[in-house]
Design an enzyme around this catalytic site. Structure first.
Site, PDB file in Angstrom:
ATOM      1  N   GLY A   1       0.739  -1.347   0.011  1.00 32.56           N
ATOM      2  CA  GLY A   1       0.103   0.138  -0.024  1.00 32.56           C
ATOM      3  C   GLY A   1       0.908   1.285   0.017  1.00 32.56           C
ATOM      4  O   GLY A   1       0.958   1.943   0.867  1.00 32.56           O
TER       5      GLY A   1
ATOM      6  N   GLU B   1      12.718  -3.994  -3.713  1.00 32.68           N
ATOM      7  CA  GLU B   1      11.962  -4.317  -4.863  1.00 32.68           C
ATOM      8  C   GLU B   1      12.466  -3.898  -6.282  1.00 32.68           C
ATOM      9  O   GLU B   1      12.548  -4.762  -7.132  1.00 32.68           O
ATOM     10  CB  GLU B   1      10.601  -3.163  -4.678  1.00 32.68           C
ATOM     11  CG  GLU B   1       9.822  -3.170  -5.862  1.00 32.68           C
ATOM     12  CD  GLU B   1       8.624  -2.344  -5.848  1.00 32.68           C
ATOM     13  OE1 GLU B   1       8.630  -1.423  -4.976  1.00 32.68           O
ATOM     14  OE2 GLU B   1       7.555  -2.527  -6.667  1.00 32.68           O
TER      15      GLU B   1
ATOM     16  N   GLU C   1      11.865   8.121 -14.939  1.00 36.08           N
ATOM     17  CA  GLU C   1      12.260   9.618 -14.679  1.00 36.08           C
ATOM     18  C   GLU C   1      12.853   9.600 -13.491  1.00 36.08           C
ATOM     19  O   GLU C   1      14.118  10.309 -13.091  1.00 36.08           O
ATOM     20  CB  GLU C   1      11.274  10.535 -14.916  1.00 36.08           C
ATOM     21  CG  GLU C   1      10.806  10.608 -16.457  1.00 36.08           C
ATOM     22  CD  GLU C   1       9.985   9.534 -17.120  1.00 36.08           C
ATOM     23  OE1 GLU C   1       9.453   8.735 -16.178  1.00 36.08           O
ATOM     24  OE2 GLU C   1       9.766   9.379 -18.066  1.00 36.08           O
TER      25      GLU C   1
END
Length: 398
Positions: A130, A247, A385
């Site tokens: 989340g 991650e 970016e």
């Protein structure tokens, strides 16, 4: 005689892993791996494969032995991933084993470690992330989901979006705002929430290809025990950044790219002999093959120098940027090779357990579905970016 996989030589290790994986992969599980069009494989197949790995002590190759992992060195972890990809094993989800597990080991309490880590390994708990909100995706510092301390609970109100596989999850780790008066990044906490808590609502989002991978999650006066906080209150930004490094840097992008490249070359050589487009794409494929090889050495070098710690700082942005953009280039070449013959595989035909007529063609038949899904890879986990900004500041010191 049982071979110690942690100490045997690498060639023996690879042979043992190949024997184990090929001996435990059913045709349905291989089909699931082959038909996967994103980083998320079919949920049932993914959990079935995790159960097999867990029962053989291989669910978490990079975790320390004390927490139920294999404790393998970086080279063995990469060999394991290479073998699984080459045999089309379902890819396990990253949210639990790759992302939250290491965070709990670093920042969690003893009670959180002893209760939650075994349940991540076994698959009893399936976690979703989340982070993103409707007005706070790329700028997490501006998130507005609030958690107000009231006695022994936090009361959470707000919403999250682009929450991967929330409709399959029973738990969510969240970034929430726990103070008003402090600067944005010093007022965020990292909170663990059961999705069956009263006041939580999960709404699936149907994507362009008809699949459901993303969801919205709404919180209305949700009471969360204070012991569910990870790290200190208002110090969640540090925890959040650490998780993002796991991650972005824990994926070994080259493994998936090598397999994708292999399938495209196989299709080109088997089905397009003498084809003008295939001849034209040869040079592009050679360029990308060279780039994938460079990424392979880069990721192997990083893994070896970091001793398997997937928290590799700004280098995680470098590998994420290169890996995702190369994946998109390969998707584009795959579509160019197929031209007007490209197939849009129907959602039900991507179900590895589907019983019925299925179009028989090459192993990369779902190329168009993969192309659509993979357009998001340079957005999720931090846009391209943002990764370029991090590389400029932290690596190039600009």
């Amino acid at each position: 005689m049982k071979i110690d996989l942690s100490t045997c030589d690498l060639s023996t290790f690879r042979a043992q892993i190949e024997s184990f994986v090929s001996g435990n992969l059913s045709s349905s599980l291989q089909q699931a791996g082959r038909l996967s069009t994103s980083v998320f494989c079919d949920f049932r197949a993914m959990m079935e494969w995790q159960k097999i790995l867990h029962s053989n002590g291989m669910a978490a190759p990079s975790w320390p032995i004390e927490f139920g992992g294999c404790g393998w060195d970086p080279e063995r972890i990469l060999v394991f991933r290479e073998v699984c990809a080459s045999l089309d094993a379902p890819q396990l989800t990253s949210m639990g084993i790759q992302m939250l597990g290491p965070i709990l080991m670093s920042y969690g309490t003893d009670a959180q470690k002893s209760e939650l880590l075994p349940r991540i390994l076994s698959g009893e708990d399936f976690w979703c992330q989340g982070y993103s909100e409707p007005s706070a995706g790329s700028d997490l510092g501006s998130l507005s989901t609030k958690a107000e301390r009231k006695g022994d609970f936090y009361v959470v109100n707000g919403s999250k979006i682009w929450t991967s596989l929330a409709h399959h999850s029973n738990k969510i780790f969240c970034l929430v705002r726990t103070a008003k008066e402090r600067s944005p990044k010093n007022s965020i906490s990292f909170l663990l929430i059961d999705l069956d808590t009263p006041g939580v609502e999960v709404r699936p989002i149907v994507s362009l290809d008809g699949a459901v991978e993303q969801c919205e999650v709404f919180f209305t006066d949700v009471k969360v025990p204070v012991q569910n906080i990870v790290g200190e209150e208002n110090d969640g930004w540090k925890v959040a950044l650490s998780l993002l490094e796991h991650e972005r840097g824990g994926a070994s992008y080259y493994v998936g790219l090598q397999r994708k490249l292999e399938l495209i070359k196989e299709f080109s050589e088997s089905y397009l002999v003498g084809n003008i487009v295939a001849e034209r794409c040869k040079d592009e494929l050679l360029d990308i093959e060279a780039d994938v090889l460079s990424l392979t050495y880069l990721e192997r070098g990083i893994a070896k120098s970091s001793e398997g710690d997937s928290r590799i700082g700004a280098l995680s942005s470098l590998t994420k940027l290169i890996g995702t953009e190369l994946g998109q280039k390969l998707d584009e070449i795959s579509l160019s090779l197929r031209g007007r013959d490209v197939l849009v595989v129907m959602e039900h035909e991507l179900d590895p357990y589907y019983i019925g007529e299925r179009l028989e063609c090459d192993k990369d038949a779902a190329a168009f579905n993969s192309y659509i899904n993979n357009r998001a890879s340079t957005i999720y986990g931090g846009t391209a970016e943002i990764q370029r900004n991090i590389i400029a500041k932290k690596i190039l010191m600009l």
